[in-house]
Design a protein around this motif. Structure first.
Motif, short mmCIF file in Angstrom:
data_model
loop_
_atom_site.label_atom_id
_atom_site.label_comp_id
_atom_site.label_asym_id
_atom_site.label_seq_id
_atom_site.Cartn_x
_atom_site.Cartn_y
_atom_site.Cartn_z
N PRO B 45 67.27 3.07 39.46
CA PRO B 45 68.30 2.31 38.73
C PRO B 45 68.82 3.12 37.53
O PRO B 45 69.99 3.01 37.18
N TYR B 46 67.93 3.91 36.97
CA TYR B 46 68.33 4.75 35.84
C TYR B 46 69.49 5.65 36.25
O TYR B 46 70.53 5.72 35.60
N LEU B 101 53.60 10.47 32.89
CA LEU B 101 53.42 9.06 32.55
C LEU B 101 54.54 8.59 31.61
O LEU B 101 55.18 7.56 31.84
N VAL B 102 54.79 9.38 30.58
CA VAL B 102 55.81 8.99 29.60
C VAL B 102 57.21 9.00 30.24
O VAL B 102 57.99 8.05 30.08
N ASP B 105 57.90 6.15 32.63
CA ASP B 105 58.15 4.91 31.89
C ASP B 105 59.60 4.87 31.40
O ASP B 105 60.31 3.89 31.61
N GLU B 106 60.04 5.97 30.83
CA GLU B 106 61.41 5.99 30.32
C GLU B 106 62.41 5.77 31.45
O GLU B 106 63.38 5.01 31.31
N LEU B 107 62.16 6.44 32.56
CA LEU B 107 63.14 6.36 33.66
C LEU B 107 62.92 5.12 34.54
O LEU B 107 63.59 4.95 35.55
N LEU B 108 61.98 4.28 34.14
CA LEU B 108 61.71 3.02 34.85
C LEU B 108 61.34 3.25 36.32
O LEU B 108 61.77 2.50 37.20
N GLU B 110 58.65 2.67 38.21
CA GLU B 110 57.46 1.86 38.05
C GLU B 110 56.28 2.32 38.90
O GLU B 110 55.16 2.46 38.42
N PHE B 113 54.87 5.43 37.54
CA PHE B 113 54.17 5.15 36.29
C PHE B 113 52.77 4.62 36.58
O PHE B 113 51.79 5.10 36.05
N GLN B 117 49.28 6.57 35.78
CA GLN B 117 48.40 5.94 34.80
C GLN B 117 46.98 5.86 35.34
O GLN B 117 46.01 5.96 34.59
#
Lengths: 778, 119
Positions: B45-46, B101-102, B105-108, B110, B113, B117
């Motif tokens: 979506p990003y 991981l970071v 998260d920013e780019l969604l 999921e 991520f 994690q």
């Protein structure tokens, strides 16, 4: 969601509190500026990646609420500006009277156009804002339980523009929308796209408290209210100005228009509601008025067979609860009225013709009956056609029509006799000018009338009488048609009735065989041959409707008496134990009469033959008085008068009466009419008989029917009690009525009398202890 | 390995019909990636928003996109995941896993991520 935060201890934001605040402010300023640029349609100078990262960082650093509130503020500010700078200046000049100042609603249309632009701009901007705040939507909005940013935008638009507290935007919007719709109802062309844009906008906005659309809460009710009022006024105007067909066309058009309107620019949920309103205001409220419109309402439509209009009314009125009921009862009333008129012409005719019948106008009686049935059939045809062409063969209508027919047919107490006479007429001259199929279809239709008769047993009695005459006088045209009719009756009345009719046919067939045998018997016999040809029909007394138990009085000429004796010997020789009684009132004779001009063969009744033979002994010019003839022949008075009428007062005057006149009176003198001439050699002298029964005959028939009903009632009681053994009075009455009502409607008093008679004859007894209960005695 | 993911990784590495150029990283730790907008849009979506008509930047028929705050090593893993749905973190340095991981998260992303994690 805590798992989404940074892994514990592994990573930390740089610990510089002051710089974090500064970072936030910096991030936020850029974002706020960006949103303003978006609002200015300047997005091309912006970087999605940077703005997204800014918002991401703010949320990441737990500034989601500040970001969210900041965004709310920026958007609100912007919308306030839009309201002042774009929407308010576009207000139409003056709300209510705008239709006068702008006859085409141009001001309103422009207002809608501006709103459409404002709305489109807003949604476009919100989509872009949503893009860069995607991380906020996903991570912050969910945990904080606040609307996603796009929905926030919708709410802000709703509160800042549509329901602005500062400007009367809502009033103007609703007024303009309703005004545009009104204009369209009055056949103005409006720009539907603008209306549709506003409606769609209202449909996308949600009312916070009801969770319903703003369309539903703010617009729909107002729309429905104004529509009600509009159509209330229009309904009153239309019924005053148009006739029923035009009115219905207008209503049709309105219903169609409203449906189209909903489809083009309103919400589908409004469709049933607006339809109800139009139906209520234009149909329900004016049902009766339209039905009863003089010269154009339901009755005139029926009278003029306006099938299209009737069909339209059926469809249109079917939309509302009472519609079809009102139509049904109006049509039923009309049928009853027409039926009453048919009945009245007949009664006025029969009473007027009562005198005529006796005076020799022999056909009128039957003609009245035939005409009555024909008129009823025509009426039936007419309403069958209406049923078929206009009422989609609606069963409820059919039932109601049938009740109406039943009502007026049974209002004419002579209907059973008339229907039987009509059948008689068709079976007698049936094939003349009609194909067999046509006759059959007429008879089929007649059966449908027969079904309406309440007193089927009375019809049966007449049918039997008429059939007997047809058979004995050889008047039936077609045996197939007769049997076809019996087949139809069998379906309707059951075999009990038709076995007797079939018995009558059987008697005819056997008699014809018997006569062949009788001729052979005479040929072989050494006895002196009778001087005349005797033809005998032997009737089984239980099959035939006449009372055959005794011979009516009549002095037959000796030759005939002798011939009868010969036959009697022959017949009883073959069937011992039978008893023959001679029914001279039903016979016919062929005799030859010599007149001055020529000889004629006369086909006359047995009685007429007896009368004519008396003149054989008289000189020319010598007359016989009524009393002489009566004394010598011993023919019962009524029959004698009728036969003398046929001979002296009808078409063929074989006898001359003094004084002249249509009536036979004591003291009248009769002469043989030597000067008689007729073009045909063979002459049939019809017996004057009023085909429709006279009052006396009717009373007699009635008595016979009552007698038969007594038997049937008793039989039914015994049948039921034999089965149930014990039964309470009311239950027994109800059961008896149920069993008999297909033939006639027995009244409880009659049944009660029969029960008492059966108790007297010890078929039943009253239960000891409860006199309302009967026991069956085996 | 399914044939599909193999073929898609070939498209990522060798195809010449790319239409996106992504500048990743900053200063000396920067790299240019070539990719296909259809695949990026379909998978994220990003990128769907980033490449929407309102936001897109096109130069010489190429979509240009800058992503300075992600290291090229991490972005390569992300790109491979986007194309093939596969990810191999074995023998990857902790620093990269953390970066992944970071960034996911920013780019969604999921799924990615959650996966990184749990490593």
């Amino acid at each position: 969601m805590s798992s989404r935060k940074q892994p514990k201890g592994k990573i930390r934001p740089p610990k510089k509190p002051n710089s974090a605040d500064a970072q936030f402010n910096d991030n936020w300023d850029r974002l706020a500026q960006a949103i303003r640029e978006i609002h200015k349609k300047n997005a091309s100078i912006l970087s999605f990646e940077e703005l997204y990262r800014n918002a991401y960082n703010m949320v990441l650093h737990k500034n989601g609420d500040k970001l969210y509130n900041g965004v709310r503020e920026v958007i609100t500010q912007h919308l306030e500006e839009v309201a002042v700078s774009q929407v308010v200046p576009a207000f139409p000049l003056s709300g209510a009277s705008s239709s006068q100042t702008n006859p085409n609603g141009a001001g309103g249309a422009n207002f809608l156009k501006v709103l459409k632009t404002v709305w489109e701009d807003h949604t476009t901007c919100m989509l872009m804002i949503r893009d860069i705040l995607m991380y906020m939507d996903r991570v912050y909005a969910k945990t904080a339980n606040v609307p996603l940013v796009y929905d926030l935008g919708l709410d802000l638009f709703r509160d800042t523009i549509v329901r602005s507290q500062n400007y009367p935007i809502q009033n103007h919007l609703l007024e303009v929308l309703l005004q545009q719709i009104k204009l369209e109802r009055e056949n103005e062309i409006i720009d539907r796209t603008n209306v549709k844009a506003s409606i769609d906008m209202l449909l996308e906005l949600t009312d916070a408290s009801t969770k319903d659309t703003v369309y539903a809460t703010d617009f729909e009710n107002k729309f429905l209210e104004t529509s009600s009022e509009y159509y209330r006024v229009e309904g009153q105007m239309l019924v005053g100005e148009y006739d029923a067909p035009e009115y219905m066309k207008k209503v049709d058009k309105r219903l169609n228009e409203e449906e189209q309107r909903v489809r083009h620019y309103l919400s589908q949920t409004t469709e049933p509601k607006i339809r109800n309103i139009v139906e209520e205001e234009l149909i329900s409220k004016h049902l009766k008025t339209v039905i009863e419109m003089e010269n154009s309402g339901l009755i005139p439509m029926l009278r003029n067979e306006k099938m299209d209009d009737l069909g339209r009314m059926y469809k249109l009125f079917g939309r509302v609860v009472k519609g079809h009921d009102e139509m049904k009862s109006a049509i039923s009333d009309y049928i009853r009225e027409l039926g009453k008129a048919i009945n009245e012409t007949v009664t006025s005719n029969t009473t007027a013709e009562g005198g005529n019948a006796a005076s020799g106008d022999k056909q009128t009686g039957a003609t009245v009956a035939v005409r009555w049935v024909q008129e009823v059939l025509d009426l039936k045809d007419k309403f069958d056609k209406v049923q078929n062409l206009a009422l989609s063969n609606d069963k409820a209508f059919q039932t109601s029509f049938n009740e109406a027919f039943e009502y007026f047919i049974n209002k004419n107490s002579k209907s059973p006799e008339f229907i039987s006479l009509f059948i008689d007429d068709n079976l007698k001259k049936g094939l003349k000018g009609k194909t067999e199929e046509e006759v059959d279809s007429v008879l089929d239709k007649t059966i449908t009338l027969f079904r309406f008769i309440g007193e089927k047993d009375v019809f049966e009695r007449y049918y039997k009488q008429h059939l007997a005459k047809r058979l004995l006088l050889g008047r039936s045209v077609s045996d197939d048609a007769e049997r076809g009719m019996i087949g139809k009756l069998k379906v309707e009345c059951g075999y009990q009735f038709t076995t007797k009719l079939e018995g009558m046919f059987n008697d005819m067939r056997i008699s014809s065989d018997t006569m062949t045998d009788f001729k052979e018997y005479l040929d072989k016999s050494v006895l002196e041959k009778p001087k005349l040809d005797l033809s005998v029909t032997v009737l089984t007394s239980t099959f035939w409707p006449m009372n055959l138990s005794a011979s009516p009085r009549c002095n037959l000429p000796p030759e005939l008496t002798k011939a009868c004796g010969t036959f009697q010997n022959f017949y009883l020789g073959r069937h011992s134990g039978r008893r023959l009684t001679w029914q001279s009132n039903m016979g016919t004779a062929d005799i030859r009469g010599s007149f001055k001009a020529r000889k004629h063969e006369l086909n006359v009744s047995t009685y007429q033959m007896v009368i004519l033979l008396m003149f054989n002994d008289k000189q020319d010019g010598e007359s016989l008085s009524y009393e002489q003839i009566k004394g010598e022949s011993d023919i019962p008075e009524a029959d004698l008068k009728r036969n003398l009428q046929s001979l002296a007062c009808a078409k063929y005057k074989i006898l001359v009466k003094e004084p002249k006149g249509k009536e036979i009176n004591p003291g009248d003198q009769f002469n043989f009419n030597n000067d008689f001439t007729a073009p045909l050699q063979r002459i049939k002298i019809q017996t004057v008989a009023s085909k429709v029964e006279s009052e006396g005959e009717r009373k007699e028939t009635r008595e016979k029917v009552e007698e038969a009903r007594k038997h049937q009632t008793e039989a039914a009681i015994v049948r039921i009690m034999k089965d149930r053994k014990t039964m309470e009075h009311n239950l027994l009455i109800a059961e008896v009525v149920k069993q008999l009502q297909s033939r006639f409607m027995p009244n409880p008093a009659l049944i009660k009398k029969r029960i008492e008679a059966l108790i007297e004859r010890e078929y039943l007894e009253r239960a000891t202890g409860d006199r309302r209960v009967y026991n069956y005695l085996a | 390995h399914s044939g599909l993911s193999k073929d898609l990784s070939l498209i990522l590495n060798d195809s010449d019909d790319f239409n996106v150029i992504i500048q990743v990283g900053e200063n000396r730790n920067a790299k240019e990636f070539k990719a296909h907008s259809v695949i990026l849009r379909a998978r994220s979506p990003y990128f769907r928003s980033a490449f929407s008509s309102e936001w897109i930047t096109i130069k010489n028929n190429m979509i240009i996109f800058n992503k300075p705050n992600i290291s090229p090593t991490v972005f390569e893993m992300i790109l491979k995941y986007i194309y093939t749905g596969e990810l191999n973190l074995i023998n990857k340095p902790g620093e990269d896993i953390l970066g992944l991981l970071v960034a996911s998260d920013e780019l969604l992303l999921e799924e990615l991520f959650n996966y990184s994690q749990n490593c």
